[in-house]
Enzyme design. Structure first.
Site, PDB file in Angstrom:
ATOM      1  N   ILE A 290       0.853  -1.183   0.000  1.00 14.50           N
ATOM      2  CA  ILE A 290       0.000   0.000   0.000  1.00 14.50           C
ATOM      3  C   ILE A 290       0.888   1.232   0.000  1.00 14.50           C
ATOM      4  O   ILE A 290       1.781   1.358   0.838  1.00 14.50           O
ATOM      5  CB  ILE A 290      -0.894  -0.006   1.258  1.00 14.50           C
ATOM      6  CG1 ILE A 290      -1.917  -1.133   1.147  1.00 14.50           C
ATOM      7  CG2 ILE A 290      -1.565   1.334   1.478  1.00 14.50           C
ATOM      8  CD1 ILE A 290      -2.756  -1.298   2.399  1.00 14.50           C
ATOM      9  N   CYS A 291       0.654   2.132  -0.927  1.00 15.56           N
ATOM     10  CA  CYS A 291       1.462   3.359  -1.022  1.00 15.56           C
ATOM     11  C   CYS A 291       1.238   4.224   0.211  1.00 15.56           C
ATOM     12  O   CYS A 291       0.105   4.582   0.538  1.00 15.56           O
ATOM     13  CB  CYS A 291       1.091   4.149  -2.260  1.00 15.56           C
ATOM     14  SG  CYS A 291       1.807   5.812  -2.279  1.00 15.56           S
ATOM     15  N   VAL A 292       2.319   4.603   0.869  1.00 15.40           N
ATOM     16  CA  VAL A 292       2.207   5.342   2.128  1.00 15.40           C
ATOM     17  C   VAL A 292       1.596   6.728   1.929  1.00 15.40           C
ATOM     18  O   VAL A 292       0.749   7.156   2.726  1.00 15.40           O
ATOM     19  CB  VAL A 292       3.579   5.431   2.849  1.00 15.40           C
ATOM     20  CG1 VAL A 292       4.604   6.180   2.018  1.00 15.40           C
ATOM     21  CG2 VAL A 292       3.419   6.095   4.205  1.00 15.40           C
TER      22      VAL A 292
END
Lengths: 130, 135, 98, 98, 135, 130
Positions: free
Chosen positions: A77-79
């Site tokens: 998941i992209c931060v």
């Protein structure tokens, strides 16, 4: 072949996550390697364990978790996208002083570099979105 | 797999109505550190991203358009703008930001980053790429 | 009873402006917001779709996208959010062409 | 290097099929998934946009939408998810027209 | 405010690609309990919602199309389908589900719920409504 | 006039929530009554307190919370849509056996009837979405 899959939309609103799931499953069944599944934009919302879909509908989130457990998939998941949309793991909760987490099993939060690396390391990048 | 790949970022959305334009730019900026051979393409409503004079004060959103001018510093120097998309929208290159980069192999001469290309020419450029990023 | 037709998508990306324009009847009004404002730029192919109609655009959305008011199709009115509220009040109902 | 062009939106709602079709060059392939499959229905106005091109559609998405295979434009191939994977493998890269 | 209002649910999206069609139907079903004067309109890709023979087994999603046939039981009997949208997509009424309701004022005679109307006719119907719900 | 506002998309991905916010604020400033703001579809994602937007960007969620506190707004999240997408308050956490909540201050979870009631009770319904 080695694949990176990108998912740009959350569960239920768009079919993107469903399509990505069935594609990933089919690729695994054919013996291909999934280098990474990268959740970007609203796609990060696929990684919340707080959903309770209706009994007669599929569970988009737990389906990803189970596929990851079965095949040791790297669900990232992209931060930056997660911070905007409220997807939180223990590290993020501590860093941003949040009183709860909601990340689902099998997902991890990391940087956009993981997507770029997917583009470099994989034979194909396949993007699912709106 | 360690050699350089040709990365093409394809941008087809207008800015602000959706976040795709901005989050695409975030990938490009992060990706610059990986030293691949990067190109950007602006097609369809994507050409609106480069329109100059954007002022977001009234919508309370961050104006990210100045970031495009910084792309040259990130060694992103190949920015393809599709002619047909511009024309359909009544735009010309004069409506867009003037994006430049400095060529260290040519005594740091300032050069244009934007390449105005036809749909057919851009299709040829696409053929030569290794990875397409879609926004 | 008059309708305020709300269009928020670019006429080049979606079909919503086309349909909204077809559904405009005498006394109705149209407001372009968000990416819908691109329809009001003169010189664009979509401009003809709204010519002769009672159309407003949301100023803050125009400015965000770098469209100066001189570039608008003749007859288009610019409103702010307060003017948006007034349009909602002065028409009997709102149809959002999502 | 050949491209697999992926289109997931209805040709009546969005501009993505139009652009994808323009970007198809010799050796490329196109796969219609999700609401993109509507483009492959014969009798629809959008059918002409893909005629003569190398186009596949995703069978599960067709079935979900009640489109039987007899209704498809001539020459369109139906694939399942495994066939989707094969198309990704047999082309050098994928361009998703989101 | 206690009198009955004319509610129009406008459906412009195809099913399954997005959830709007299904979550629109959920509002209609809940709303039926409020005893308003309800109509549904299917325009543009919304007409695809009513196509018969939908089989979602292969995409793992719930097939909600049988719910349309139940609308008559919820006293939702005015279902407008726009002719131009059907024709553009190469569809005829025969491609759609046959939706009916039973008229208790006419000895429970079964009557058609679907009204095939032109764009101009439907615009007139819209004029007469009190509230538009948009999906 | 009395208004009900419907928001169909979550924060940041689409401008819908921003437009709805500025419209609601302008209506309040003009002395109109906001009967209810109803969050439907991905719009329910506006009601999570777990977001941490970048410092130089607006905070879509807390902006709604603050407007609600200031004007005693009724911000209603659709329960069915919230269950699909993982927006949880104490009651939902108990009912669906979730180990965390993420609802933001000023929001409440309720049924679709609240939207229908908005249509009945208000002079205008204004819908913001994708």
């Amino acid at each position: 072949m080695k694949l990176t899959i990108q998912v740009n939309e959350g569960p239920y609103q768009h079919q993107a996550s469903d399509s990505a799931y069935f594609f990933t499953k089919a690729a695994l069944e054919k013996g291909h390697e999934i280098f990474r599944v990268f959740f970007y934009h609203d796609g990060v919302n696929n990684g919340t364990r707080l959903t309770t879909p209706p009994q007669d509908d599929r569970n988009v989130v737990s389906r990803w978790s189970e596929l990851a457990a079965e095949h040791d998939l790297d669900l990232v998941i992209c931060v930056a996208a997660a911070q905007r949309r409220g997807i939180v793991d223990d590290g993020e909760a501590e860093r941003n002083k949040k009183d709860a987490t909601n990340i689902a099993p099998g997902f991890r939060i990391s940087g956009l570099g993981q997507l770029v690396e997917g583009g470099i390391q994989s034979d194909r990048l396949v993007v699912f979105g709106d | 797999m360690s050699e350089t790949k040709k990365f093409m970022y394809v941008n087809r959305r207008a800015p602000y109505g959706t976040i795709y334009a901005w989050e695409s730019l975030e990938v490009v900026l992060i990706g610059a550190a990986f030293e691949q051979d990067v190109s950007l393409a602006f097609i369809d409503d994507g050409v609106y991203q480069l329109v100059k004079g954007q002022d977001t004060a009234g919508v309370g959103m961050k104006n990210f358009s100045p970031t495009y001018a910084a792309l040259g510093d990130y060694e992103v120097t190949k920015i393809y703008v599709e002619k047909e998309s511009l024309e359909e929208r009544g735009l010309t290159l004069d409506d867009l930001q003037h994006l430049v980069w400095e060529d260290e192999d040519d005594d740091w001469a300032e050069k244009d980053s934007i390449r105005l290309v036809s749909r057919a020419e851009l299709a040829e450029v696409f053929s030569g790429q290794d990875v397409m990023f879609n926004f | 009873m008059s309708i305020l037709h709300l269009v928020n998508k670019s006429p080049y990306e979606r079909d919503s402006l086309d349909t909204a324009a077809d559904y405009m009847v005498d006394g109705d009004a149209m407001l372009l917001i968000e990416d819908g404002v691109y329809a009001a730029m003169s010189g664009g192919k979509a401009a003809s779709k709204i010519s002769g109609m009672k159309v407003s655009v949301l100023g803050p959305d125009l400015a965000a996208r770098g469209i100066s008011e001189e570039k608008l199709v003749d007859g288009v009115t610019v409103v702010d959010y307060a003017g948006f509220v007034d349009l909602v009040e002065s028409n009997d109902k709102v149809q959002s062409w999502l």
